[in-house]
Enzyme design. Sequence first.
Site, PDB file in Angstrom:
ATOM      1  N   GLY A  31       0.651  -1.266  -0.152  1.00 43.99           N
ATOM      2  CA  GLY A  31       0.036   0.032   0.074  1.00 43.99           C
ATOM      3  C   GLY A  31       0.689   1.319   0.024  1.00 43.99           C
ATOM      4  O   GLY A  31       2.065   1.233   0.190  1.00 43.99           O
ATOM      5  N   SER A  32       0.240   2.336   0.024  1.00 49.57           N
ATOM      6  CA  SER A  32       1.020   3.720  -0.253  1.00 49.57           C
ATOM      7  C   SER A  32       1.769   3.957   0.943  1.00 49.57           C
ATOM      8  O   SER A  32       2.957   4.507   0.739  1.00 49.57           O
ATOM      9  CB  SER A  32      -0.136   4.508  -0.762  1.00 49.57           C
ATOM     10  N   THR A  33       1.323   3.764   2.286  1.00 48.01           N
ATOM     11  CA  THR A  33       2.143   4.096   3.270  1.00 48.01           C
ATOM     12  C   THR A  33       3.353   3.145   3.275  1.00 48.01           C
ATOM     13  O   THR A  33       4.437   3.703   3.758  1.00 48.01           O
ATOM     14  CB  THR A  33       1.139   3.882   4.622  1.00 48.01           C
ATOM     15  N   ASP A  86       3.231  -2.365   8.486  1.00 50.61           N
ATOM     16  CA  ASP A  86       2.295  -2.268   7.488  1.00 50.61           C
ATOM     17  C   ASP A  86       1.178  -1.302   7.822  1.00 50.61           C
ATOM     18  O   ASP A  86       1.029  -0.773   8.770  1.00 50.61           O
ATOM     19  CB  ASP A  86       1.499  -3.698   7.342  1.00 50.61           C
ATOM     20  N   ALA A  88      -3.131   0.197   7.030  1.00 55.24           N
ATOM     21  CA  ALA A  88      -4.193  -0.384   7.448  1.00 55.24           C
ATOM     22  C   ALA A  88      -5.316   0.316   6.897  1.00 55.24           C
ATOM     23  O   ALA A  88      -5.162   1.658   6.733  1.00 55.24           O
ATOM     24  CB  ALA A  88      -4.653  -0.560   9.154  1.00 55.24           C
ATOM     25  N   LYS A  99      -7.955  -4.613   6.482  1.00 52.12           N
ATOM     26  CA  LYS A  99      -6.974  -4.453   5.587  1.00 52.12           C
ATOM     27  C   LYS A  99      -7.365  -5.231   4.393  1.00 52.12           C
ATOM     28  O   LYS A  99      -8.278  -5.968   4.137  1.00 52.12           O
ATOM     29  CB  LYS A  99      -5.630  -4.975   6.376  1.00 52.12           C
ATOM     30  N   GLU A 108      -0.111 -10.435   3.783  1.00 48.40           N
ATOM     31  CA  GLU A 108      -0.012  -9.528   4.847  1.00 48.40           C
ATOM     32  C   GLU A 108      -0.227 -10.134   6.101  1.00 48.40           C
ATOM     33  O   GLU A 108       0.469 -10.059   7.059  1.00 48.40           O
ATOM     34  CB  GLU A 108      -0.738  -8.348   4.601  1.00 48.40           C
ATOM     35  N   LYS A 126      -7.936   7.102   9.730  1.00 44.87           N
ATOM     36  CA  LYS A 126      -8.221   5.644   9.741  1.00 44.87           C
ATOM     37  C   LYS A 126      -8.781   5.097  11.096  1.00 44.87           C
ATOM     38  O   LYS A 126      -9.252   3.701  11.151  1.00 44.87           O
ATOM     39  CB  LYS A 126      -6.817   4.861   9.475  1.00 44.87           C
TER      40      LYS A 126
END
Length: 237
Positions: A31-33, A86, A88, A99, A108, A126
């Site tokens: 994901g982007s984060t 990771d 979320a 997720k 994941e 979030k």
Amino acid sequence: MIGNKGTAKERAARAGAELVESGMVVGLGSGSTSALMVGFLGQRVRELGLAIMAVATSEATAQMAREAGIPLLELDEVSGLDISLDGADEIDGQFAMIKGLGGALLREKIVAAASRRRVTLITAEKRVTQLGLVCPLPIEVSRFGLVHTERGLKRLGAETKIRRKGSELILTDGGNCIIDCEFAGIPDPAGLDPRVQGLPGVLETGLFVGLCDTLIIGSADRVEHIEVDRQGRRASD
Ligand code: 5RP
């Protein structure tokens, strides 16, 4: 320490990368984060000579890690991971998460389960009072019997949508399908998860319960760290 600048997401990503120490085996989320975190971690590897090995949760993350100079292993080459980092999609007051909007939930969850410390990197929006009021729950299912599995999910009360691009199914790195499920709120994630997992054809759910040990929340001007105990309670401020 790398400077504390940037967007809320960058702050969370950087704070996650800073938890990694030389000698660790690290799980890299998707994901982007996580992509930002991989960039910061690569910077630490290059600038500080951090000696780490990493396991990626998606092909996209593996590619980013290679470009960032982070050495990769397959999960089965290690007995466990020291830490995983990771993102979320949603997290509730008991630190249960949704997720998988990015489609990497199966890998994941396997990586999170194999890690001694699971660190979740989010921005403040979030955090929710209840999972699933806004975000659908992604469920990874077998391509074989897709419509039968979808019917089973409907019987559990979900409004379902098979993930597609145009008329084509979107497949995960493992070649499976994703069904996004709206439950109009998930007040009891730990209760719903085994019911969904019990349907033939379901390979994994995007409900991550008991898989957050540290929550890092990036906001406009600060980063908050919350340690979580095994009962899903805040262990420290
Ligand atoms: C991918 C995931 C991601 O961690 C989740 O979707 C959050 O992504 P982002 O950091 O882009 O908001 O579960 O399967």
